[in-house]
Design a protein around this motif. Structure first.
Motif, short mmCIF file in Angstrom:
data_model
loop_
_atom_site.label_atom_id
_atom_site.label_comp_id
_atom_site.label_asym_id
_atom_site.label_seq_id
_atom_site.Cartn_x
_atom_site.Cartn_y
_atom_site.Cartn_z
N GLU A 1 0.85 4.11 -2.91
CA GLU A 1 0.52 5.49 -2.55
C GLU A 1 1.63 6.47 -2.95
O GLU A 1 1.39 7.65 -3.16
CB GLU A 1 0.24 5.60 -1.05
CG GLU A 1 -1.09 4.99 -0.65
CD GLU A 1 -1.30 5.01 0.85
OE1 GLU A 1 -2.47 4.91 1.28
OE2 GLU A 1 -0.31 5.09 1.60
N LYS B 1 0.83 -1.21 0.00
CA LYS B 1 0.00 0.00 0.00
C LYS B 1 0.87 1.26 0.00
O LYS B 1 0.61 2.21 -0.74
CB LYS B 1 -0.90 -0.02 1.25
CG LYS B 1 -1.79 1.22 1.42
CD LYS B 1 -2.74 1.00 2.60
CE LYS B 1 -3.63 2.22 2.82
NZ LYS B 1 -2.93 3.31 3.48
N GLU C 1 -6.75 -1.74 0.47
CA GLU C 1 -7.39 -0.97 1.54
C GLU C 1 -8.60 -1.71 2.10
O GLU C 1 -8.85 -1.70 3.32
CB GLU C 1 -7.80 0.41 1.01
CG GLU C 1 -6.60 1.33 0.78
CD GLU C 1 -7.00 2.67 0.20
OE1 GLU C 1 -8.11 2.74 -0.37
OE2 GLU C 1 -6.20 3.63 0.32
N LYS C 2 -9.36 -2.39 1.25
CA LYS C 2 -10.50 -3.17 1.72
C LYS C 2 -10.05 -4.35 2.57
O LYS C 2 -10.65 -4.67 3.61
CB LYS C 2 -11.33 -3.68 0.53
CG LYS C 2 -12.14 -2.58 -0.17
CD LYS C 2 -12.90 -3.14 -1.36
CE LYS C 2 -13.69 -2.03 -2.06
NZ LYS C 2 -14.41 -2.54 -3.27
N GLU D 1 -8.92 -3.18 5.94
CA GLU D 1 -10.08 -2.83 6.76
C GLU D 1 -10.73 -4.09 7.34
O GLU D 1 -11.15 -4.12 8.51
CB GLU D 1 -11.10 -2.06 5.92
CG GLU D 1 -12.40 -1.72 6.65
CD GLU D 1 -12.22 -0.83 7.86
OE1 GLU D 1 -13.10 -0.84 8.74
OE2 GLU D 1 -11.18 -0.12 7.96
N ASP E 1 -1.90 0.73 -10.79
CA ASP E 1 -3.12 -0.08 -10.73
C ASP E 1 -3.98 0.46 -9.59
O ASP E 1 -3.82 0.06 -8.43
CB ASP E 1 -2.77 -1.56 -10.51
CG ASP E 1 -4.00 -2.46 -10.58
OD1 ASP E 1 -5.13 -1.94 -10.63
OD2 ASP E 1 -3.82 -3.70 -10.55
N GLU E 2 -4.87 1.38 -9.94
CA GLU E 2 -5.71 1.99 -8.92
C GLU E 2 -6.63 0.98 -8.27
O GLU E 2 -6.94 1.04 -7.09
CB GLU E 2 -6.53 3.11 -9.56
CG GLU E 2 -7.34 3.92 -8.53
CD GLU E 2 -8.03 5.12 -9.15
OE1 GLU E 2 -8.77 5.80 -8.43
OE2 GLU E 2 -7.82 5.37 -10.36
N GLY E 3 -7.06 -0.04 -9.01
CA GLY E 3 -7.93 -1.09 -8.48
C GLY E 3 -7.22 -1.91 -7.41
O GLY E 3 -7.84 -2.31 -6.41
N ARG E 4 -5.92 -2.14 -7.59
CA ARG E 4 -5.16 -2.91 -6.60
C ARG E 4 -5.09 -2.17 -5.27
O ARG E 4 -5.20 -2.77 -4.21
CB ARG E 4 -3.75 -3.18 -7.13
CG ARG E 4 -2.83 -3.89 -6.15
CD ARG E 4 -3.38 -5.22 -5.70
NE ARG E 4 -2.52 -5.87 -4.71
CZ ARG E 4 -2.92 -6.83 -3.89
NH1 ARG E 4 -4.18 -7.25 -3.92
NH2 ARG E 4 -2.07 -7.37 -3.05
N LEU E 5 -4.92 -0.86 -5.33
CA LEU E 5 -4.88 -0.07 -4.09
C LEU E 5 -6.21 -0.17 -3.35
O LEU E 5 -6.24 -0.30 -2.12
CB LEU E 5 -4.56 1.39 -4.42
CG LEU E 5 -4.40 2.33 -3.21
CD1 LEU E 5 -3.30 1.84 -2.28
CD2 LEU E 5 -4.13 3.76 -3.67
N ASP E 6 -7.31 -0.16 -4.08
CA ASP E 6 -8.63 -0.31 -3.45
C ASP E 6 -8.76 -1.67 -2.78
O ASP E 6 -9.30 -1.80 -1.68
CB ASP E 6 -9.74 -0.15 -4.49
CG ASP E 6 -9.87 1.30 -4.97
OD1 ASP E 6 -9.40 2.19 -4.25
OD2 ASP E 6 -10.45 1.50 -6.05
N GLN E 7 -8.26 -2.71 -3.48
CA GLN E 7 -8.32 -4.07 -2.92
C GLN E 7 -7.54 -4.16 -1.60
O GLN E 7 -8.00 -4.75 -0.63
CB GLN E 7 -7.74 -5.08 -3.92
CG GLN E 7 -8.62 -5.33 -5.13
CD GLN E 7 -7.93 -6.26 -6.12
OE1 GLN E 7 -6.77 -6.62 -5.96
NE2 GLN E 7 -8.67 -6.64 -7.16
#
Length: 562
Positions: free
Chosen positions: A221, A217, A306-307, A310, A298-304
């Protein structure tokens, strides 16, 4: 056997060393001289309740030490082995200090022990009976143990087998009863455990996963910063159309220095340094190029990520501070859930096992009862024989088995036993604890002690004025009983009766003296003449006459005529 007793700063005793022998030893002297204080010291050494009140005024601590010859008493040896106390030497040394701060320091053969262990071992060495105590005799719940001790050979094997099954029964019944009593809570607990196990296992956590995700992450970032920095570095190192890069410039310098490096060692050193830098810069440029080629946003990987972090955070709030702790908790609740499900499925089997254990317990309990009833009949005969010799021939003794209560399994079986007595013909048999007088208790206790002395294996028995309140032929009978007990165990006896003192093998005279303005206890071992003088004093009182001396000599002669 107690061989030696050392007392320091105990009550009114400043310093006392006493050597004891086998057989019967009596301690005599005026009331208040300190005879019972010596017995108190022995009791404290054997694990009795301690107090700073025992410390002699002005002293910092009281110190007690006793040396015992170690008999082959199996109970003593088993306890020493159990607590890892060395007993290679045939003597056993007990030590106890009570400090003014209240701290107790106890040792057995040099090994530090607590007061509980000291008491356990001390009770196998010393048996103290006081005129107002008769603890076991006056406590009905102790009578069963006394009967079992009497019938040790017949009862102990049965009792051990019974207790093995009883422990199993109690453990299983506790689980069974808990489940039945808390059926609703049990179901709720199972449901909760199922939910927790599923939630954790569905997450499919991996050890070290959180650290790896945080690292990735952070990398994503800072993607733009990393990319820009690497490109700038690449530009500086490599040549472009307009300018020469650092690598080309360093290469030119390297080539130039190679032409002169043979002319001087310093030039050669500089040439080698520049050459090394050139190749390192080439390696760095290659690594930067490789990093830039592999970089992909890969913006989708960063979302994965972070989820996922969490999800881990929410699990940490419930089950642990780290992924490893969550996995450990999962193992724990999975085991508990498995056991509870097994118990649910085995409920019928548990009932069957309880029934089987109850049948075995019932059978062994009946065998125990029969063995005890048989022993009780023999004990009754033996006690009557002893009481007759103690001039209580009209007294009837029996072991009463209470059958009025519902049968209930206990660690000792199902029997409720109490000693009963009838002191006068025509009266009703009643509990010994309610009807026996002090003098009668002394004689009953002596009768039982005479019967038990040989089998119990206690090395030292102490009688503290158990002959109080009797005289004449009863006093003589008590003296003879104590002497008989001394043939099995060492006996220490405090007495005011000349008949008892005359039966002794050894006699100490205890006196209270004033030294430097303070009261002290003084102990004197009496030779034959001193013995006669003390017996005469006990017979005559304050004034010793020729007649009392003659009577004392006669009493000694009769006591030791054998």
């Amino acid at each position: 056997m107690l061989q030696e007793l050392v007392i320091r700063n105990f009550a009114i005793i400043e310093k006392l060393n006493i050597e004891f022998n086998s057989g019967m030893t009596v301690l005599t002297g005026e009331t208040g001289a300190g005879k019972s204080i010596i017995i108190d010291a022995v009791g404290l050494l054997a694990g009795g309740r301690g107090s700073t009140d025992f410390i002699r005024k002005g002293a910092k601590k009281t110190v007690l030490q006793g040396m015992f010859s170690l008999s082959k008493n199996s109970e003593t040896l088993e306890l020493l082995d159990q607590y890892g106390i060395d007993h290679a030497d045939p003597t056993l040394i007990l030590q106890r200090e009570i400090q003014a701060s209240g701290r107790n320091v106890c040792r057995i053969n040099g090994s530090l022990v607590n007061t509980t262990i000291l008491k356990q071992i001390g009770e196998t060495l010393i048996d103290i009976h006081g005129q107002n105590e008769h603890q076991e005799l006056m406590q009905a719940d102790k009578h069963l143990g006394m009967l079992d001790e009497y019938a040790r050979v017949e009862v102990q094997p049965l009792l051990k087998r019974y207790q093995t099954y009883f422990e199993r029964y109690q453990t299983l019944k506790k689980k069974f009863d808990q489940k039945k009593a808390h059926e609703k809570e049990w179901v709720q607990r199972v449901d909760m455990l199922k939910f927790q196990v599923k939630e954790i296992e569905d997450a499919n956590l991996q050890a070290g996963e959180e650290e790896q995700l945080n690292s990735e992450k952070e990398h994503l970032e800072n993607f733009q910063k990393i990319s820009t920095t690497l490109q700038a570095a690449q530009t500086v190192l490599e040549s472009s159309d307009e300018t020469s890069g650092a690598i080309d410039s360093t290469g030119e310098a390297m080539n130039g220095l190679r032409e002169i490096e043979e002319l001087d060692d310093n030039y050669k050193s500089i040439s080698e340094t520049i050459s090394s830098a050139y190749y390192q810069l080439q390696d760095a440029a290659s690594e930067i190029s490789s990093e830039l080629d592999g970089m992909e946003w890969d913006e989708g990987r960063l979302d994965q990520i972070e989820k996922r972090l969490e999800e881990i955070y929410q699990l940490k709030r419930k089950y642990g501070d780290t992924v490893e702790q969550i996995l450990s908790y999962d193992d724990k609740v999975s085991t508990e859930l498995h056991n509870m499900i097994d118990l649910e499925s085995d409920e019928g089997q548990m009932g069957t096992q309880l029934g089987d254990l109850k049948t075995k317990l019932d059978k062994l309990a009946k065998q125990l009862t029969l063995a005890r009833q048989k022993a009780a009949k023999q004990l009754k005969k033996d006690v009557h024989a002893q009481l007759k010799q103690l001039y209580m021939d009209k007294t009837e003794f029996e072991v009463h088995f209470d059958t009025s209560q519902p049968v209930k399994f206990k660690s000792t079986g199902v029997d409720s036993v109490e000693f009963y007595l009838r002191t006068n013909p025509g009266e009703k048999m009643s509990s010994l604890t309610r009807i026996a007088s002090g003098g009668e208790l002394s004689r009953i206790m002596l009768a039982l002690k005479t019967i038990f002395a040989e089998s119990q294996g206690v090395t030292s028995i102490i009688f503290d004025e158990v002959d109080t309140g009797v005289s004449g032929r009863v006093a003589q009978a008590i003296a003879e009983k104590i002497k008989l007990i001394a043939s099995y165990s060492q006996v220490l006896c405090i007495t005011h009766l000349p008949q008892v003192a005359a039966e002794a093998d050894h006699q100490f005279f205890v006196a209270k003296v004033v030294k430097d303005g303070r009261t002290e206890t003084k102990l004197t071992y009496l030779n034959k003449d001193g013995w006669v003088q003390e017996l005469a004093r006990m017979l005559a009182g304050s004034t010793v006459t020729k007649l009392s001396i003659q009577h004392a000599k006669e009493l000694l002669k009769m006591a030791h005529r054998s």
